[in-house]
Design a protein around this motif. Structure first.
Motif, PDB file in Angstrom:
ATOM      1  N   SER A   1       0.874  -0.971  -0.087  1.00  0.00           N
ATOM      2  CA  SER A   1      -0.603   0.172   0.641  1.00  0.00           C
ATOM      3  C   SER A   1       0.645   1.619   0.069  1.00  0.00           C
ATOM      4  CB  SER A   1      -0.666  -0.244   0.959  1.00  0.00           C
ATOM      5  OG  SER A   1      -0.092  -0.171   2.442  1.00  0.00           O
ATOM      6  N   PHE A   2       1.951   0.763   0.629  1.00  0.00           N
ATOM      7  CA  PHE A   2       2.708   2.170   1.116  1.00  0.00           C
ATOM      8  C   PHE A   2       3.847   2.485  -1.216  1.00  0.00           C
ATOM      9  CE2 PHE A   2       2.539   2.229   5.033  1.00  0.00           C
ATOM     10  CZ  PHE A   2       2.652   3.296   5.224  1.00  0.00           C
ATOM     11  N   ILE A   3       3.560   1.784  -1.510  1.00  0.00           N
ATOM     12  CA  ILE A   3       4.482   1.709  -2.851  1.00  0.00           C
ATOM     13  C   ILE A   3       3.286   2.180  -3.868  1.00  0.00           C
ATOM     14  CG2 ILE A   3       4.812   0.491  -5.184  1.00  0.00           C
ATOM     15  CD1 ILE A   3       5.934  -1.596  -3.644  1.00  0.00           C
ATOM     16  N   LYS A   4       1.694   2.124  -3.846  1.00  0.00           N
ATOM     17  CA  LYS A   4       0.783   2.394  -4.342  1.00  0.00           C
ATOM     18  C   LYS A   4       0.461   4.297  -4.025  1.00  0.00           C
ATOM     19  CE  LYS A   4      -4.067   1.357  -6.058  1.00  0.00           C
ATOM     20  NZ  LYS A   4      -4.781   0.841  -6.024  1.00  0.00           N
ATOM     21  N   HIS A   5       0.072   4.695  -2.594  1.00  0.00           N
ATOM     22  CA  HIS A   5      -0.277   5.451  -2.225  1.00  0.00           C
ATOM     23  C   HIS A   5       0.706   6.456  -1.589  1.00  0.00           C
ATOM     24  CE1 HIS A   5      -4.724   4.257  -2.760  1.00  0.00           C
ATOM     25  NE2 HIS A   5      -4.545   3.324  -2.455  1.00  0.00           N
TER      26      HIS A   5
END
Length: 559
Positions: free
Chosen positions: A191-195
């Motif tokens: 989720s940190f990669i995406k957002h």
């Protein structure tokens, strides 16, 4: 015998002649241009005539790139057995080139080389041509077309000072990221990669933007970049490799404080612990546990949990419980929850609620101390600019603003209330050794009337230094902390302490100014960050007394 000797001599002389090096001299039609040729430089000795001819051809191309597009070889003549002279005709030099392009070229790329296009053309100095084309080609590759190329065609004389050419662009289908692979910290939260990094499969490949986004890892406590990202191109796919390492981020903080009681003149101790657990589940979560007991018989217990990027969305939740007990007078229990939206890597906003229940521990209620319950609808905004490369001062700027509106209920009445709190600080890095720290912390509770057990309590090491922990009660207060910091080395610093505060208490009809003075020391050890502060407080209308000084010792350990 003589015949054999003659044959050997002839063979040796032949070999000597064949191994003799050839020398090249290049001249132009006049002396100034011949001097120009010498300044440009060329190879002068060769083993074969073929390599000599090749150098002359290469030199002609160098002249073309310098603006002598009419240059040609008039003749190569043999002066003696080892010297050859190349006579060149250079002609006039043209110093600028006008390049024409069509709609297939994105002229926004010219911003990278500070060139203003006009009517489908732009003008360059010939000396800059090669570098400009190289930059443009690289930027096209970074913006999703790594196999693109630029070429000048139809080169011809434009006028006496310039030449013209058409820009031919060879492009391929723009690349998109098909796969993202993390190396080093394979369990890095997706989720940190995406957002947080804003990288996802299917987005257009742009190497410049990717590098800028990866640099955001420096703003995370629990991870860092090992090296620059790499890309693997195949016929039909693009794979992005991220090299990330997990950091130790859990920390334990505590301090021991002691001072002299004003009435008994006895030495008293106080202290606290602050335990923070970050990303232990590889989700980016934060759990904070805080407990404090101070010298005026107050206890604080606080637990707070933050979960970012729920359901792989840029939304997180924060929830907590805060219990405060004032000796045998009252106890407050506060519960709060907040839904956060992560605007970007540094900013977030939140909307939530806060519920407080207070119990009067005395036998009788009074007008200023009573059981009550309150509820608030809250809004919060936070901005953080970290500098995690500096273990002594990891946060450069913080702004934390909270607003709330609600009501307080007790046995006698319901009162509408509003509140605001602000905590912000900034480190001004003057140079490698000197810096200035400034902090503003304050809060305000707006109400028609007040209860003592609902007011703010401040003072101590994390507020205005030189005063007892939570010894000052107010419905409105503001504290300014300043420190001049000087680094003795990369792991040791000393600092001054100068604090000022203003507060109001409507119950006691008090309006007062406070001051704190002192000095401190910070030492980064293998065990953690050790801090020592010595400070003394002074009220606006009271004399300064060394007997009121406070010494605070703390150690923040990272594990």
């Amino acid at each position: 015998m003589l015949r054999a000797f003659s044959i050997i001599t002839i063979i040796l002389l032949a070999n000597l002649c064949s191994s003799q090096s050839l020398e090249l001299k290049i001249v132009a039609e006049d002396k100034p241009k011949s001097s120009l040729i010498d300044s440009l430089g060329y190879i002068k000795r060769f083993d074969t005539y073929k390599s000599l001819e090749s150098e002359v051809s290469t030199f002609i191309k160098k002249l073309w790139r310098s603006g002598y597009i009419d240059a040609f070889v008039k003749e190569i003549s043999k002066t003696n057995d080892s010297l050859f002279k190349a006579n060149l005709i250079l002609g006039a030099q043209r110093r600028r080139i006008t390049i024409f392009y069509d709609h297939t070229f994105n002229d926004d790329l010219l911003n990278f080389v500070n060139i203003e296009p006009k009517d489908g053309q732009f003008i360059l100095d010939l000396n800059d041509l090669e570098n400009v084309l190289d930059v443009l080609n690289r930027k096209m590759a970074e913006q999703g077309d790594p196999f693109s190329s630029l070429q000048l065609i139809n080169i011809e004389k434009f006028n006496d000072q310039a030449i013209r050419a058409d820009l031919k662009i060879t492009t391929n289908k723009k690349r998109r990221i098909n796969n993202i692979i993390v190396k080093g910290y394979e369990k890095f939260p997706e989720s940190f990669i995406k957002h947080y990094l804003k990288l996802k499969r299917g987005q257009e490949f742009n190497l410049t933007e990717i590098k800028e986004k990866i640099d955001l890892l420096e703003n995370l406590r629990f991870a860092k970049k090992i090296r620059d990202p790499e890309v693997l191109f195949t016929t039909d796919s693009t794979t992005l490799y991220l090299y990330i390492e997990k950091n130790k981020t859990n920390n334990f903080d505590g301090f021991l404080g002691f001072g002299t009681d004003e009435q008994t003149n006895k030495l008293e101790f106080d202290g606290y612990l602050d335990l923070r657990l970050i990303n232990n589940l590889n989700y980016g979560e934060t759990l904070n546990l805080f407990y404090k007991s101070d010298e005026i018989d107050q206890q604080t217990f606080r637990v707070n949990l933050e979960l970012p990027y729920l359901f792989k969305l840029p939304i997180g939740i924060e929830a907590g419980l805060n219990i405060f007990r004032k000796d045998s007078t009252f106890v407050n229990a506060n519960q709060h929850a907040l839904v956060n939206y992560q605007i970007n890597a540094q900013q977030k906003i939140g909307l939530g609620f806060s519920l407080t229940n207070s119990s009067n521990l005395l036998e009788n209620d009074s007008a200023i101390l009573n059981d009550y319950s309150s509820n608030f609808l809250t809004f919060g905004y936070q901005f953080i600019r970290p500098q995690f490369y500096d273990p002594l001062f990891p946060i450069n700027f913080l702004l934390d603003l909270n607003l709330g509106t609600g009501q307080r209920e007790n046995a006698n009445e319901n009162i509408s209330q509003n509140m605001v709190s602000l905590n912000t600080y900034k480190i001004f890095n003057l140079n490698e050794r000197n810096s200035l720290f400034m902090r503003l912390n304050g809060a305000y509770l707006a109400s028609d009337n007040y209860l003592d057990n609902e007011l703010y309590r401040f003072g101590g090491i994390n507020s205005i230094r030189g005063f007892e922990e939570n010894s000052i009660v107010a419905d409105l207060f503001g504290v300014v902390n300043t420190e001049y910091r000087y680094r003795l080395s990369s792991s040791i610093y000393v600092h001054s302490v100068f604090d000022a505060a203003y507060f109001e208490n409507q119950i006691t009809e008090t309006k007062e100014k406070l001051f704190g003075f002192g000095f401190g020391l910070g030492l980064l050890t293998n065990a953690g960050l050790f801090r020592l502060n010595y400070s003394s407080g002074k009220r606006d209308n009271s004399p300064f007394r060394l007997s009121d000084s406070k010494v605070h010792v703390s150690l923040t350990a990272t594990f």
